[in-house]
Structures are given as structure tokens and as C-alpha cells.
Scaffold this motif. Structure first.
Motif, short mmCIF file in Angstrom:
data_model
loop_
_atom_site.label_atom_id
_atom_site.label_comp_id
_atom_site.label_asym_id
_atom_site.label_seq_id
_atom_site.Cartn_x
_atom_site.Cartn_y
_atom_site.Cartn_z
N GLY A 146 0.84 -1.01 -0.13
CA GLY A 146 0.02 -0.08 -0.14
C GLY A 146 1.00 1.23 0.02
N ALA A 147 0.87 2.13 1.12
CA ALA A 147 1.73 3.26 1.26
C ALA A 147 3.22 2.76 1.23
N PHE A 161 -3.60 2.24 6.02
CA PHE A 161 -3.88 2.52 4.52
C PHE A 161 -5.35 3.14 4.25
N ARG A 165 -6.20 6.92 2.66
CA ARG A 165 -7.10 7.05 1.63
C ARG A 165 -8.29 8.09 1.93
#
Length: 188
Positions: A146-147, A161, A165
Motif C-alpha cells: 500500500g503506502a 492505509f 485514503r
């Protein structure tokens, strides 16, 4: 507001909303400066964000871009003082005993050389286990991507995450409604 400034605010919202909101230690953006007016634009946002307790710090050039670190100094300093984080950074030669600004200066110097200092993940608030896993496995074998690439707790990372978002979407939506960062972010 000039279009160049609107575009920069959208870039900050997309890449740095979690750190501006205070739910992440720091965010990094690789910014392509415009042919004209880039220095003035950066100066404007350094001042504007500082009035809101947020630091926009130029880490330096990276290829044809400029790396910008966005963070709340008190929050980043507290994160870097965490025992496991400071021990890892000390092991890589960071002057942890001199504090956050000295460590950021060391990171800036490390970015000028090779190889890329992947320990930058610690400055961005990535869990130490995930930074260790990435350095050990070179990005292979992660349990979630993810990040950052996750090697530790995928459930906790997935929650973070998702929060990132939501934060990015909320800030981007407010900018799309015509508001500016000066109107959205509270003064410190």
C-alpha cells in the motif's frame, strides 16, 4: 489563486494529506518545479504551512525532481525518538543524540549519494519491522502493498492505509469545492 498554486495544493493533498492532518509522521513528494516561479511558490507554502504547525522541508534533488518532506515537527520528533526507530537510525550512522533536525540533515546528505537510503521509511512513519523487511528482502515477499510494503502486521497496515485514503479523499474533495489549504488547515 494562480493555477500553478492550485496544482501544487492538489499535489500536496494527494501525497501529504495524512501528515498535514497529523495521522502520519511525515509524507514525501517528488515535485517537478515549474520553469518559472518555483522558488516563490515554495516560499509561499513554507510560510503558509508553518503558520499551521506543518513543516515543508526541501530534502533535495532526485533525478529531475525535488524531494519535499511534509511533517509536523513535534510529531516527527516523537516518532524518531521511539527506541526501536532511534536504534535503527543510530545503526546507520544518524546522529540521533543531536535530535530530529540533525537527523534530517544527515538524511539530506545521504540522498545525495548512492544507494538510495531506504531507511527514509522510518522518517515517513513506516513501522520498523516493515523497513527492516524491505531492506532485508528488497521489496519481495511482502504480505501487503500500500503506502509501503508490509512485512509486519498486515491488518494494522490495512487500517492505516484506509485512514490515509479517507484523509486524502476528504482533503482533495474540499480543494475541488474551491477551498484553499489556507482555508482548510487551522492555524497553529
Amino acid at each position: 489563486m494562480p493555477p500553478l498554486y492550485q496544482q501544487f495544493e492538489q499535489t500536496l493533498a494527494w501525497h501529504c494529506a495524512p501528515s498535514m492532518a497529523g495521522i502520519k509522521a511525515a509524507d514525501l513528494v517528488a515535485w517537478t518545479p515549474p520553469q518559472q516561479g518555483g522558488r516563490e511558490l515554495l516560499g509561499h507554502y513554507v510560510r503558509l504551512l508553518a503558520q499551521r504547525g506543518i513543516c515543508l522541508w526541501v530534502l533535495g534533488p532526485c533525478r529531475r525532481r525535488v524531494l519535499l518532506l511534509i511533517f509536523r515537527p513535534h510529531q516527527l520528533s516523537g516518532w524518531l525518538e521511539q527506541p526501536h526507530v532511534s536504534a535503527m537510525l543510530s545503526g546507520w550512522g544518524y546522529p540521533v543524540e543531536q535530535g530530529m533536525w540533525a537527523m534530517l540533515g544527515h538524511l539530506r546528505r545521504r540522498l545525495q549519494g548512492e544507494p538510495f537510503p531506504h531507511e527514509i521509511g522510518l522518517f515517513l512513519g513506516y513501522p520498523p519491522a516493515d523497513v527492516e523487511g524491505f531492506l532485508r528482502d528488497g521489496g519481495r515477499g511482502c504480505t501487503l502493498n500500500g503506502a509501503w510494503k508490509v512485512y509486519g502486521d498486515p491488518e494494522e497496515a490495512a487500517r492505516r492505509f484506509s485512514a490515509f485514503r479517507r484523509c486524502r479523499s476528504a482533503l482533495s474533495a474540499r480543494l475541488a469545492q474551491g477551498l484553499t489549504l489556507a482555508q482548510i488547515l487551522p492555524a497553529a
